[in-house]
Write an enzyme that holds these catalytic residues in place. Sequence first.
Site, PDB file in Angstrom:
ATOM      1  N   GLY A  62       0.812  -1.204   0.000  1.00  0.00           N
ATOM      2  CA  GLY A  62       0.000   0.000   0.000  1.00  0.00           C
ATOM      3  C   GLY A  62       0.847   1.256   0.000  1.00  0.00           C
ATOM      4  O   GLY A  62       0.525   2.246   0.655  1.00  0.00           O
ATOM      5  N   ILE A  69      -5.410  10.005  10.450  1.00  0.00           N
ATOM      6  CA  ILE A  69      -4.238  10.556   9.788  1.00  0.00           C
ATOM      7  C   ILE A  69      -4.692  11.224   8.496  1.00  0.00           C
ATOM      8  O   ILE A  69      -5.627  10.758   7.842  1.00  0.00           O
ATOM      9  CB  ILE A  69      -3.206   9.441   9.469  1.00  0.00           C
ATOM     10  N   TYR A 119     -14.327  -3.157   8.874  1.00  0.00           N
ATOM     11  CA  TYR A 119     -13.002  -2.566   9.063  1.00  0.00           C
ATOM     12  C   TYR A 119     -12.487  -2.828  10.475  1.00  0.00           C
ATOM     13  O   TYR A 119     -11.342  -3.245  10.670  1.00  0.00           O
ATOM     14  CB  TYR A 119     -13.084  -1.066   8.782  1.00  0.00           C
TER      15      TYR A 119
END
Length: 288
Positions: free
Chosen positions: A27, A211, A178
């Site tokens: 990623g 973030i 998630y």
Amino acid sequence: MSITETVTVRALESPFSLEGKTAIVTGAGRGIGKAIAGRLVSAGASVMICDLDEKMLVQTAEDLGDPSRICHFQGDLTDPLIPGELVEATIGTFGGVDILVNNAGYSWDNVIQKTTDEQFQAMLEIHLVTPFRMLRAASAYIRDAAKREIGSGRRVMRKVVNITSISGTDGNPGQVGYSAGKAGVIGLTKTMAKEWGRYNVNVNAVGFGLIETRMTQALGAEMASMEMHGHQIKLGVQPSMLDSVKNACPLGRLGTPEEAAGAVLFFCSPLSDYVTGEVLICGGGLHF
């Protein structure tokens, strides 16, 4: 040189170097993954960056500089064959694997009554099954290398860093898939720390709060979606939630990708040689 001058010089010296080490960062086409790769390259490591988006990978490789220490591998890590091919490509290019950062991920959110089986499974695939497959793919090389090193009387520490989230440690409404995937990777981390300790591998996890990436941009902003397996998935959060998070966060703001990468770098470095099976939360003090 006076005592004061000596102390000053030593304080400015780098506490470690990753020269001669090889890392895989998944990623890594943008955001936190790109920042992690940049930190590792700056510390002296050679890095194989992997992402689904080849255009972004090429741009990241160019941005990171030295082409002799950076290589990219494009592939969908949820394909069962790709993790093994990525590990083989890294060994073929750089001669080994010393650091593995399982960073790839995305969110496909909804409350449970609106979450389909496909949606839930997709979150488990990328956040839990993919790190498992990456570790399994690297296991033969890691075990064989460690046995040779131990047999010759050397201790060579290797590093695994799995990325989790405060959604996994605390839970978060609307993120059942998630959160489940990110909670699962903590169990994977702690188990592998116990399995691979005898091979001198530190296995740890870093859990992020919010973030500044495309996943946390305000809904309605440009590039607020991604395509995955034929689905157009919206990315981002409601502006009102961003404001409430900033108010709830002791530091009063979202973190930067570079700050997130700093926490990962600690676990990739010799500074963490006696730390394993731990979860470090990098979230500015925020908890859900």
